[in-house]
Design a protein around this motif. Sequence first.
Motif, short mmCIF file in Angstrom:
data_model
loop_
_atom_site.label_atom_id
_atom_site.label_comp_id
_atom_site.label_asym_id
_atom_site.label_seq_id
_atom_site.Cartn_x
_atom_site.Cartn_y
_atom_site.Cartn_z
N LEU A 213 0.80 -1.22 0.00
CA LEU A 213 0.00 0.00 0.00
C LEU A 213 0.84 1.27 0.00
CD1 LEU A 213 -2.92 -0.81 2.48
CD2 LEU A 213 -3.09 -0.33 0.05
N SER A 214 2.14 1.16 0.08
CA SER A 214 2.98 2.36 0.14
C SER A 214 3.23 2.97 -1.24
CB SER A 214 4.32 2.03 0.79
OG SER A 214 5.01 1.02 0.04
N GLN A 241 -4.44 3.53 3.27
CA GLN A 241 -3.33 2.91 3.99
C GLN A 241 -3.45 3.13 5.49
OE1 GLN A 241 0.54 4.40 2.94
NE2 GLN A 241 1.62 2.74 3.96
N TYR A 244 -6.31 0.99 6.67
CA TYR A 244 -5.94 -0.43 6.66
C TYR A 244 -5.01 -0.76 7.82
CZ TYR A 244 -4.52 -4.98 4.80
OH TYR A 244 -4.28 -6.31 4.65
N GLU A 245 -3.99 0.10 8.01
CA GLU A 245 -3.09 -0.12 9.14
C GLU A 245 -3.83 -0.02 10.47
OE1 GLU A 245 -0.10 2.77 8.56
OE2 GLU A 245 0.94 1.64 6.97
#
Length: 479
Positions: A213-214, A241, A244-245
């Motif tokens: 995702l980065s 991101q 999600y994290e």
Amino acid sequence: MKHFSLRSLTVRATLAFALISCLVVSGLGLYLYSSVKQALNMRADYTLIGRVEHFRNLLHDLYNVRQMEARPAIFESMLGNEQDVRIFRRPGEPPFIKINPDGMEPPKMVPIPVEQSLTINSLYTGERPDGIRVRWVTALADVGDNGGTVEITAAYVMVQEEMVLALYRRRVIQSIALTILLTTLLGFLLLRRGLQPLTTMSNRAAEISPANLSLRLPDDDAPSELRGLVLSFNAMLDRLQTGYEHLSQFSADLSHEIRTPINVLMGQTQVALGKTRTVDEYEQLLESNLEEFRRLAHIVENILFLSRTDQDLTAIERTPLVLSDELHKIADYFEGLAQERDIDFEVLVSGTGYANPVMWRRAVNNLVINAIRHGESGSTIRLYAQADEQGSTVTVENEGSALPPGDLSHLFSRFYRGDKSRSEYTESNGLGLALVKAIMTIHGGSATGSASSEGLVRFSLWFPATSLSETHHKDIPQT
């Protein structure tokens, strides 16, 4: 073949560009062709008028018609084209000069009088059997002073003009076809090159996955028209991101938090089943299990509230709150718990705030519980509140151990524990301050925390001022 599909933006834009080019170039060619045709027709008309006027002048210079009959060749060669018609006759008599190579029948025309000059309106239009346009005119002319009158009938056959127009028409059609072909080809190539950043974005987006995702779309060389889209898409990826994290961490923390009471329940039950117990021992086991079940229910209830807060920010009912009454009630309620740790309350408050009463009390209660839990024995918890036109602020301040610099930014995170004391059983189970932040988000306010190096910890809640009473209610986990 995918690039030549009608769904392709390049192909569709190229076809649209080709259609526009076809319409523009065809319109321009038609305009130029019409202009040339009109100019040639006008030139032919004035040529015919000029020649007939010249005949009239020549006849006027003669003494009589016999001079003209004696020299017919002079008049036979004066209209230029071999197909042109030249007919001279006395009124009511057969022609004494008749040049009509194609044997065309003149249309019925009224001769233009001697004293009247010829104009374009004096001309008549006809056609040869092969469709070539013919312009006719008939006029009267005086011969000398007393030589009588002659009727002149002339026609201009536009053979050369039709040849020029046919050649010009072919060239216009060829130019239109060539222009459309070149603009279509060049437009397709330019569009493919111009839309290359979209292909790059598509390829980069295809590489993005939960495990990666980065990655972000390149925005350094993006065209200005796509730069806003790229920045918005990257901002969306940043939010995804982060979410999600956050979800991954939340799931891990939730699993860890629920596993502890479940393990306790399983361990206690297995021990109890290891041998026969007395009724009192079974009752103690059931009471212990009931506490663990309550703890699980409380965790689930708080998680459900936080989940609804994340997904639903609809309106809540707000009512006026006398801050002094509310804070004194909270101080009285927790006075016994605070005295067990030799902690006192100091209340300094004024004004009226607007908030949902249940949510407001839950948020402040969680801050007070947190202050009692982490405050130093023998210290004082200070409750401050004030209100103005913009809103009301509630501050809870306590003295405790100094917080590490990295802990302050995570205090409102779910299941966050900064030290070992947070791993002990408490009502909030690491969700107390997260609930506070969620409540403030619902109100459109803010929650902030600060800590000094001496251990002075301060939490402030700001509620915006409003007098609107809205009808929607949220289910709030009760204290």
